[in-house]
Design a protein around this motif. Structure first.
Motif, PDB file in Angstrom:
ATOM      1  N   CYS A 321      21.565   2.989  77.226  1.00 27.12           N
ATOM      2  CA  CYS A 321      20.652   2.623  78.313  1.00 27.12           C
ATOM      3  C   CYS A 321      20.708   1.125  78.612  1.00 27.12           C
ATOM      4  O   CYS A 321      20.222   0.683  79.664  1.00 27.12           O
ATOM      5  CB  CYS A 321      19.225   3.022  77.959  1.00 27.12           C
ATOM      6  N   PRO A 326      27.448   2.635  83.899  1.00 27.62           N
ATOM      7  CA  PRO A 326      27.144   4.030  83.557  1.00 27.62           C
ATOM      8  C   PRO A 326      27.951   4.517  82.350  1.00 27.62           C
ATOM      9  O   PRO A 326      29.054   4.030  82.075  1.00 27.62           O
ATOM     10  CB  PRO A 326      27.531   4.799  84.824  1.00 27.62           C
ATOM     11  N   SER A 351      14.443   8.961  80.886  1.00 27.40           N
ATOM     12  CA  SER A 351      14.118   8.828  82.306  1.00 27.40           C
ATOM     13  C   SER A 351      12.655   8.423  82.486  1.00 27.40           C
ATOM     14  O   SER A 351      12.316   7.664  83.400  1.00 27.40           O
ATOM     15  CB  SER A 351      14.398  10.136  83.046  1.00 27.40           C
ATOM     16  N   GLY A 354      12.280   4.810  82.611  1.00 29.65           N
ATOM     17  CA  GLY A 354      12.937   4.087  83.681  1.00 29.65           C
ATOM     18  C   GLY A 354      14.432   4.252  83.793  1.00 29.65           C
ATOM     19  O   GLY A 354      15.031   3.902  84.810  1.00 29.65           O
ATOM     20  N   ALA A 355      15.091   4.752  82.742  1.00 26.30           N
ATOM     21  CA  ALA A 355      16.536   4.965  82.812  1.00 26.30           C
ATOM     22  C   ALA A 355      16.825   6.152  83.724  1.00 26.30           C
ATOM     23  O   ALA A 355      15.956   6.988  83.979  1.00 26.30           O
ATOM     24  CB  ALA A 355      17.118   5.210  81.421  1.00 26.30           C
ATOM     25  N   ARG A 356      18.025   6.219  84.227  1.00 27.43           N
ATOM     26  CA  ARG A 356      18.431   7.366  85.034  1.00 27.43           C
ATOM     27  C   ARG A 356      19.372   8.206  84.179  1.00 27.43           C
ATOM     28  O   ARG A 356      20.558   7.892  84.030  1.00 27.43           O
ATOM     29  CB  ARG A 356      19.093   6.902  86.322  1.00 27.43           C
ATOM     30  N   VAL A 357      18.817   9.260  83.593  1.00 31.38           N
ATOM     31  CA  VAL A 357      19.562  10.100  82.643  1.00 31.38           C
ATOM     32  C   VAL A 357      19.498  11.533  83.129  1.00 31.38           C
ATOM     33  O   VAL A 357      18.415  12.069  83.392  1.00 31.38           O
ATOM     34  CB  VAL A 357      18.975   9.984  81.221  1.00 31.38           C
ATOM     35  N   ALA A 358      20.655  12.171  83.246  1.00 24.29           N
ATOM     36  CA  ALA A 358      20.727  13.553  83.714  1.00 24.29           C
ATOM     37  C   ALA A 358      21.502  14.394  82.710  1.00 24.29           C
ATOM     38  O   ALA A 358      22.478  13.937  82.113  1.00 24.29           O
ATOM     39  CB  ALA A 358      21.407  13.606  85.085  1.00 24.29           C
ATOM     40  N   THR A 367      22.745   6.254  83.470  1.00 28.29           N
ATOM     41  CA  THR A 367      22.913   5.106  84.363  1.00 28.29           C
ATOM     42  C   THR A 367      21.821   4.103  84.037  1.00 28.29           C
ATOM     43  O   THR A 367      20.630   4.383  84.250  1.00 28.29           O
ATOM     44  CB  THR A 367      22.805   5.534  85.835  1.00 28.29           C
ATOM     45  N   ALA A 369      19.055   1.276  84.049  1.00 28.35           N
ATOM     46  CA  ALA A 369      18.112   0.765  85.035  1.00 28.35           C
ATOM     47  C   ALA A 369      17.022   0.036  84.258  1.00 28.35           C
ATOM     48  O   ALA A 369      16.891   0.238  83.043  1.00 28.35           O
ATOM     49  CB  ALA A 369      17.523   1.906  85.868  1.00 28.35           C
TER      50      ALA A 369
END
Length: 422
Positions: A321, A326, A351, A354-358, A367, A369
């Protein structure tokens, strides 16, 4: 820290620390199982003392083995004959749930296995089916999960069996560990592809040899002939996977962390951390005292296949993170059947801060953030507590829920973590 939460401390600058992590859970519980099948007592030195290890000793005691603590370990005596009905508490310990049913089948007691609600959701059906094929009497009412009952008959014929171990390498290890005590030994043919965490399979084969067995492997077929086991003394290595958050701390804070007694050669999957840290630009050295890692600051995003080292995924995901780009983690679909669905939990919690995790079919896309304060839920999963601690190094106000669950593998984790940061 309250009983319910812990505010993970934030690093205020670089530091220089030496830590000692406890013994390997995977090695400890394998050594305990083999000790019960040996011809005489085994002194297991420097074992892990945690909830999972105590659950294993409790299970072995119920099955007819005996043990006693010593100043630096545990002396385990072999299984003895007995009659009657007993119960085994599995807690949420996968090694206990998967390694002890075969021991119950070798005895002459009727044994009921059950544990925490979470263990009832962890896969075990392929193992129970394989044990039935080898002669065990097991009643699970068709659930393929705890609770279930094993009616011991004083031994098992053994022989050849096919098992799908794609969900867990522990199915294979459970059969191999008990194999020397089967009348005909055991031959296991795998289906469903290679099992996850090949290092844990190598660990099982190594311990079998240390106790006097002669396991053989030909690709996806394994054979363990009958054998009389003996290992008067076995020394457990430090748990290298438990060292992961401490080494991640060095990478994130440009600090130096020494992990005492890191082995020069090992079957533990956690040894892969040395390779990862070098790819992140850290300086890594190993000497007689242990492993020394000094972080270098920023690091690029990574594309990592963690199939062989899946247990490191929570800490690695937290670390990524903070990468400069990415990252992708793959090869870990089996983590959906661990203490919790680790992939869903990590995607949700990372997520949430604040992180962009899928989630992907077999891993995560991360990703970076800007992260913010908040509660990091741990789902009764010790590795998620460690991941939350890593996040807190750089993000003030990360509140880790249920920190006591880390006692599964490292009861002293919080104190050791805070001491590292001074």
């Amino acid at each position: 820290m309250s009983a319910e939460t812990w505010v993970a401390p934030t690093a205020t600058g670089a530091f220089d620390a030496t830590v000692r992590v406890p013994g390997s859970k995977s090695i400890t519980n394998r050594a305990y199982v083999l000790a019960t099948l040996a011809s005489g007592p085994t002194t297991v030195r420097h074992p892990l003392d945690s909830r999972d290890a105590r659950l294993m000793l409790g299970a072995l005691d119920a099955l007819g083995a005996s043990w006693r603590a010593t100043p630096d370990g545990v002396i385990v005596s072999p299984l003895t004959a007995g009659i009657g009905e007993v119960s085994v508490d599995l807690g949420n310990a996968g090694t206990v749930a998967r390694f002890t049913p075969a021991l119950a089948a070798l005895g002459s007691r009727t044994v009921r296995f059950d544990g925490d609600e979470a263990i009832r959701r962890r896969p075990i059906a392929p193992l129970l089916s394989a044990l039935r094929d080898l002669g065990a009497d097991i009643d699970d009412d068709g659930r393929g999960a705890p609770p279930f009952t094993v009616r011991g008959s004083g031994g098992l014929p053994g022989g050849a069996v096919t098992v799908d171990s794609s969900a867990s390498s522990q199915f294979l290890s459970a059969l191999l560990l008990a194999g020397p005590a089967f009348d005909k030994g055991v031959t296991v043919r795998l289906t469903g592809g290679a099992p996850p965490s090949e290092p844990h399979v190598a660990m099982t084969l190594d311990l079998l040899r240390r106790f006097g067995a002669a396991p053989e492997r030909d690709g996806t077929e394994f054979h363990v002939p009958p054998a009389t086991l003996s290992c008067p003394e076995y020394v457990v290595e430090p748990d290298l996977s438990t060292a992961a958050p401490f080494l991640a701390a060095a990478a994130l804070t440009e600090s130096t962390v020494r992990v005492r007694d890191w082995p020069s050669t090992t079957t533990q999957p956690g040894d892969w951390l040395r390779e990862l840290l070098r790819s992140l630009g850290a300086r890594v050295s190993l000497d007689a005292e242990g492993l020394v890692v000094t972080g270098a600051g920023g690091f690029p995003g990574q594309d990592l296949d963690l199939h062989e080292v899946g247990e490191l995924t929570p800490v690695v995901a937290a670390l990524l993170c903070f990468a400069d780009g990415p990252s992708r983690i793959s090869g870990v679909a089996h983590l959906r059947g661990h203490e919790t669905d680790r992939l869903a939990a990590l995607a949700t919690e990372l997520s949430g801060l604040g992180a962009r995790v899928a989630e992907t079919s077999d891993g995560l896309r991360i990703t970076p953030a800007p992260l913010h304060a908040g509660t990091f839920h741990t789902y009764d999963d010790h590795r998620l507590v460690m991941a939350g601690a890593v996040l807190g190094l750089r993000v003030p106000g990360v509140v880790v829920a249920n920190p006591a669950t880390v006692g599964k593998t490292f009861p002293g984790f919080v104190a050791t973590w805070e001491s590292m940061l001074g």
